[in-house]
Design a protein around this motif. Sequence first.
Motif, PDB file in Angstrom:
ATOM      1  N   PHE A 182      -2.449   1.915   6.394  1.00  0.00           N
ATOM      2  CA  PHE A 182      -2.372   0.574   5.806  1.00  0.00           C
ATOM      3  C   PHE A 182      -3.433  -0.341   6.403  1.00  0.00           C
ATOM      4  CE2 PHE A 182      -0.737  -3.786   6.220  1.00  0.00           C
ATOM      5  CZ  PHE A 182      -0.674  -4.129   4.884  1.00  0.00           C
ATOM      6  N   LYS A 195       1.297   3.188   8.940  1.00  0.00           N
ATOM      7  CA  LYS A 195       0.784   1.866   9.332  1.00  0.00           C
ATOM      8  C   LYS A 195      -0.711   1.923   9.616  1.00  0.00           C
ATOM      9  CE  LYS A 195       4.914  -0.100  11.424  1.00  0.00           C
ATOM     10  NZ  LYS A 195       5.509  -0.554  12.689  1.00  0.00           N
ATOM     11  N   VAL A 246       2.870  -6.564   9.503  1.00  0.00           N
ATOM     12  CA  VAL A 246       3.472  -5.616   8.562  1.00  0.00           C
ATOM     13  C   VAL A 246       4.932  -6.000   8.390  1.00  0.00           C
ATOM     14  CG1 VAL A 246       4.136  -3.211   8.198  1.00  0.00           C
ATOM     15  CG2 VAL A 246       1.911  -3.747   9.149  1.00  0.00           C
ATOM     16  N   CYS A 286       0.989   5.126   0.544  1.00  0.00           N
ATOM     17  CA  CYS A 286       0.171   6.168   1.143  1.00  0.00           C
ATOM     18  C   CYS A 286       1.044   7.371   1.472  1.00  0.00           C
ATOM     19  CB  CYS A 286      -0.554   5.664   2.386  1.00  0.00           C
ATOM     20  SG  CYS A 286       0.517   5.273   3.745  1.00  0.00           S
ATOM     21  N   HIS A 290       0.851  -1.189   0.000  1.00  0.00           N
ATOM     22  CA  HIS A 290       0.000   0.000   0.000  1.00  0.00           C
ATOM     23  C   HIS A 290       0.886   1.238   0.000  1.00  0.00           C
ATOM     24  CE1 HIS A 290      -3.508   2.451   0.740  1.00  0.00           C
ATOM     25  NE2 HIS A 290      -2.975   2.939   1.841  1.00  0.00           N
TER      26      HIS A 290
END
Length: 161
Positions: A31, A28, A48, A19, A17
């Motif tokens: 995500f 995070k 993660v 961002c 992802h």
Amino acid sequence: GRKTPSEAEPTPKLFRHTCFAPNHVVAKTKFWKFMREYHKVKRANGEVFGVRELKEKRPGVIKNFGVQLRWYSRTGPVNTSKEIRDTHLSRGVSRIFNELSGQHRASFSNVQVIRTCTKAPKDCTRPNVTQFHNAKVRFPLIHRVRVPKKSLRAPFTAKAP
């Protein structure tokens, strides 16, 4: 990141992802919001693998960026596209966040960047970007006060500076 492996699913699918966030903690969080909303994986059931900052390849060159985004207004979701001219994509996107929060009262958490791209000058349509594509654009320095040489200056003046 991915869902935590289990006996039913020993090798779950990996997700990446991209961002825009001020630090790795907010990244995070974004995500996990993405995983929860679109892939039905919560933070308690996932892991993660890493968070890294993407650097600009040519930070000294001004580029035209196109950003497609979705944000939630008071009446509902709005899909829109913006064009911005900057040297860094992350700085351009943060300028768009500031513009949306100022003009439309959209908070940072309500804005979702869908896609970004670098645009050629011929593909740009917004006037606030195309006005700088002229090679003869000038930025005049107006109202410059000339300071006389020290030898020509009067030692005392009748008025305050």
